[in-house]
Design an enzyme around this catalytic site. Structure first.
Site, mmCIF file in Angstrom:
data_model
loop_
_atom_site.group_PDB
_atom_site.id
_atom_site.type_symbol
_atom_site.label_atom_id
_atom_site.label_comp_id
_atom_site.label_asym_id
_atom_site.label_seq_id
_atom_site.Cartn_x
_atom_site.Cartn_y
_atom_site.Cartn_z
ATOM 1 N N ASN A 97 -6.863 65.209 31.348
ATOM 2 C CA ASN A 97 -7.082 65.281 29.897
ATOM 3 C C ASN A 97 -6.330 64.180 29.171
ATOM 4 O OD1 ASN A 97 -4.727 66.637 30.756
ATOM 5 N ND2 ASN A 97 -4.618 67.851 28.881
ATOM 6 N N ASP A 307 0.971 75.002 34.451
ATOM 7 C CA ASP A 307 -0.087 74.654 33.493
ATOM 8 C C ASP A 307 0.502 73.935 32.287
ATOM 9 O OD1 ASP A 307 -2.822 74.534 33.020
ATOM 10 O OD2 ASP A 307 -2.812 76.277 31.713
ATOM 11 N N PHE A 325 -5.238 74.805 21.960
ATOM 12 C CA PHE A 325 -4.844 75.643 23.085
ATOM 13 C C PHE A 325 -3.837 74.880 23.942
ATOM 14 C CE2 PHE A 325 -9.129 77.218 22.109
ATOM 15 C CZ PHE A 325 -8.947 78.605 22.155
ATOM 16 N N GLY A 326 -2.820 75.585 24.479
ATOM 17 C CA GLY A 326 -1.930 74.959 25.450
ATOM 18 C C GLY A 326 -0.467 75.262 25.209
#
Length: 417
Positions: A97, A307, A325-326
């Site tokens: 990403n 993650d 998100f994250g």
């Protein structure tokens, strides 16, 4: 350089005579040359002694994001690898990403060259599709030849089943895993959190567990048809655990991981609309967390990943439905696992994964290259904002009391303490 690690409790089940025994470990020119109850040191040897010192094969993370190239304000490769090393990881698999997405051999070479001087080894992935758009296959063979260890469109779901079929067929030529993010986005195009009592209470659009189990079932059916190596990252539901368990019993070549925050937090953490708890997959309810812990203990879930996903503060400090998100994870992963399971199981979990990516398994034995993580499992650990090593701050474990302190890592002739 010579290093002598003194009086360390070894955690390595592959070495039955050494596992959970206290030993000295001598390292010369990046290789373990001797392991014994008492090894003498001369003046040329650097002695490593720490309180309640434990040592295990170096830890490995199968899903880590930084920002470079394209989003250096989130985290550069240099700082991210420093964070990983100080968190105990001697190797990480880098997600795709970035901007540009790594979809050519040249992109993979750039990542490897930029990271080669660091103590933590970086293993890049290439995209499954060009620019991660889910349309045409990327230059997989060129990226594999340049050093890509797997292929992933990160959290862009592979909605075209034919694309996954072709990727699994093509990668059989060089035995690389293909990641498929387990979410059918067409079922929840604007979902914000787990669909359940809490989402109903908060009035937020839900992401049902069905989005995951439906996609996992489809992907496993394609794998059964094509063969190949499939990896399902960051599962979050008991249904996914059961489907993967059944597939493994059929003999399918599938592995999976769970994000560390899915083992600790539930959707109740979103009660205050704090976007730091907004992740994908979303935090689930207590029943799903219980199923994930069971799946991990029984060996159905192969790996736990941080993650790690650093995000600039502007991406989180928004209305909840607009926030990204994250969450961060590298600095917290060992503390969470050690608190949940104790040091033997925690270090064992974190030492898994290399073989899946065609990398050599690490062990603690004479003659092997040193690849070690040093830590104290009984030390109190609470992450505070001022102590954070990451340049982003989106951690959901701030001020959460945990157990376990990392002292450092050794990889070959490189050390980081």
């Amino acid at each position: 350089m010579k290093l002598l690690i003194k009086s360390a409790t070894i955690i390595d089940k592959s070495q039955a005579s050494l596992h959970m025994q206290q030993r000295d470990i001598l390292i010369e020119k990046g290789h373990i040359t001797s392991i014994g109850k008492r090894i003498s040191a001369d003046k040329k040897v650097k002695v490593v002694e720490r309180e309640n010192l434990y040592v295990s094969p170096g830890w490995f993370d199968s899903s880590v994001s930084f920002g470079e190239p394209g989003y250096e304000e989130r985290e550069t490769l240099a700082n991210g690898l420093e964070v990983a090393g100080r968190s105990g990881f001697t190797g990480i698999v880098l997600n795709t990403n970035t901007q540009p997405h790594p979809d050519t051999g040249g992109d993979i070479v750039f990542l490897k060259e930029t990271a080669k001087s660091h103590c933590t080894a970086l293993f890049p992935m290439g995209t499954v599709s060009m620019e991660s758009r889910g349309k045409a296959l990327s230059e997989m063979f060129d990226m594999h030849s340049a050093g890509a260890v797997a292929f992933s469109d990160y959290k862009n779901s592979l909605d075209d089943p034919n694309l996954l079929k072709l990727a699994l067929l093509y990668t059989q030529n060089f035995q690389s895993p293909v990641y498929s993010f387990p979410q059918d986005g067409q079922l929840n195009p604007k979902g914000q959190m787990h669909e359940g009592e809490v989402s109903l209470k908060l009035g937020l659009r839900g992401i049902p567990a069905l989005t995951e189990s439906l996609r996992v079932a489809r992907d496993l059916a394609i794998l059964e048809y094509t063969g190949g190596k499939l990896h399902i990252p960051t599962i979050s539901t008991g249904a996914a655990v059961r489907l993967i368990d059944a597939a493994k019993k059929k003999g399918l070549d599938v592995s999976c991981s769970v994000a560390v925050h899915h083992l600790w937090h539930t959707d109740a953490a979103l009660d205050g609309f704090d976007s730091v708890f907004k992740t994908l997959p979303p935090l689930r309810d207590k029943g799903e967390v219980k199923a994930l812990l069971k799946g991990l203990r029984e060996g159905v879930i192969d790996y736990v990943t941080s993650d790690h996903c650093p995000l600039d503060v502007e991406e989180k400090r928004k209305e909840f439905d607009q926030a990204a998100f994250g969450a961060l994870g590298l600095e917290e992963t060992f503390g969470v696992l050690n608190t949940l399971f104790g040091p033997e199981m925690a270090a064992g979990i974190l030492g898994r994964g290399r073989e899946r990516f065609g990398l050599e398994k690490t062990t603690i034995e004479a003659g092997q290259q040193a690849n070690l993580t040093l830590f104290n499992p009984s030390a109190d650990f609470t992450l505070t904002p001022k102590d954070m090593l990451s340049t982003s701050s989106n951690s959901m474990f701030i001020d959460v009391p945990l157990m376990g302190k990392v002292y450092g890592i050794i990889r070959g002739d490189k050390t980081l303490f």
